[in-house]
Design a protein around this motif. Structure first.
Motif, PDB file in Angstrom:
ATOM      1  N   LYS A   2       0.834  -1.195   0.000  1.00  0.00           N
ATOM      2  CA  LYS A   2       0.000   0.000   0.000  1.00  0.00           C
ATOM      3  C   LYS A   2       0.875   1.253   0.000  1.00  0.00           C
ATOM      4  N   GLN A   3       1.961   1.231   0.782  1.00  0.00           N
ATOM      5  CA  GLN A   3       2.857   2.385   0.819  1.00  0.00           C
ATOM      6  C   GLN A   3       3.542   2.597  -0.528  1.00  0.00           C
ATOM      7  N   LEU A   4       3.972   1.509  -1.160  1.00  0.00           N
ATOM      8  CA  LEU A   4       4.609   1.635  -2.465  1.00  0.00           C
ATOM      9  C   LEU A   4       3.630   2.168  -3.509  1.00  0.00           C
ATOM     10  N   GLY A   6       1.056   4.141  -3.032  1.00  0.00           N
ATOM     11  CA  GLY A   6       0.899   5.568  -2.796  1.00  0.00           C
ATOM     12  C   GLY A   6       2.091   6.373  -3.280  1.00  0.00           C
ATOM     13  N   ARG A   7       3.273   5.851  -3.066  1.00  0.00           N
ATOM     14  CA  ARG A   7       4.488   6.540  -3.507  1.00  0.00           C
ATOM     15  C   ARG A   7       4.572   6.577  -5.034  1.00  0.00           C
ATOM     16  N   LYS A  34      12.502   2.697  -0.393  1.00  0.00           N
ATOM     17  CA  LYS A  34      11.537   1.885   0.347  1.00  0.00           C
ATOM     18  C   LYS A  34      11.685   0.413  -0.016  1.00  0.00           C
TER      19      LYS A  34
END
Length: 179
Positions: A2-4, A6-7, A34
Motif C-alpha cells: 500500500k505504501q509503495l 501511494g508513492r 523503500k
C-alpha cells in the motif's frame, strides 16, 4: 504494498512536467529506498509477494521512462533507469551484508554462523567458501547468505569495500536472472 502504491502514484504526478533526471531522482528516493529497506529480510518472503514487488518496481520504472516505454522489456527498462530487479536486489544486498560481516566480524552472532572456518583442509576451505548447515530453512537469511556468497567468484569478493560493491553489482547484473 500500500505504501509503495501511494508513492508510485505521487511519482506519476511528478512525472508529468519533470525531466528524466528529476524523475529518476524522485523514484530513487521515494520508491527504490523503500524497496531496498530490509530487502535482505524480505528475500525470505513467498514468491507471489516478490512478484508483486517486481510489478511495483516496473510500474515506477515505466513512470520514469514515460509513455513510449510501454512495449519495452524488463531488462531494457531496468537498464535505462540503472536498477537491479527485486530478485537481483535480494541477492546483491544479501551477499554484500555477508561480505561486510566476514570483513568486520560484526555482528558477532552472524559472523560465527557464517564464518568460513573448516575443521580440516578441503577444496571449499581453500577457496574461502562458507560451510553449509543442513539444519537451516531455505528461506532464512543465513541459508541465502551462504548460498549467495559461495556462488560469487573469489575475484569479485576481494579488494576494498567500494571495489567489491562495484564488482558485485556488475556481476549480479550479468549473472543473476531478472525473474
Amino acid at each position: 504494498m500500500k505504501q509503495l502504491t501511494g508513492r508510485i502514484n505521487g511519482l506519476r504526478r511528478v512525472c508529468f512536467n519533470a525531466s528524466f533526471q528529476t524523475k529518476l531522482k524522485v523514484a530513487n528516493g521515494v520508491v527504490m529506498s523503500k524497496l531496498t529497506y530490509l530487502i535482505t529480510l524480505w528475500g525470505g518472503a513467498q514468491q507471489y509477494l516478490l512478484s508483486a514487488l517486481q510489478v511495483q518496481q516496473m510500474t515506477a520504472a515505466r513512470a520514469v521512462c514515460g509513455f513510449g516505454c510501454w512495449g519495452w522489456s524488463r531488462k531494457r527498462l531496468l537498464d535505462r533507469v540503472g536498477w537491479l530487479s527485486v530478485r537481483q536486489l535480494i541477492f546483491y544486498y544479501t551477499a554484500l551484508q555477508n561480505i561486510k560481516t566476514l570483513k568486520t566480524g560484526k555482528p558477532l552472532d552472524l559472523y560465527e554462523a557464517i564464518s568460513s572456518d573448516y575443521p580440516y583442509r578441503t577444496i571449499s576451505a581453500v577457496s574461502g567458501q562458507i560451510r553449509q548447515d543442513e539444519n537451516l530453512r531455505r528461506t532464512s537469511f543465513k541459508y541465502r547468505a551462504r548460498q549467495s556468497f559461495n556462488s560469487i567468484p573469489v575475484h569479485v569478493r576481494t579488494g576494498s569495500l567500494a571495489t567489491i560493491k562495484n564488482k558485485l553489482k556488475h556481476w549480479v547484473r550479468t549473472n543473476i536472472p531478472i525473474d
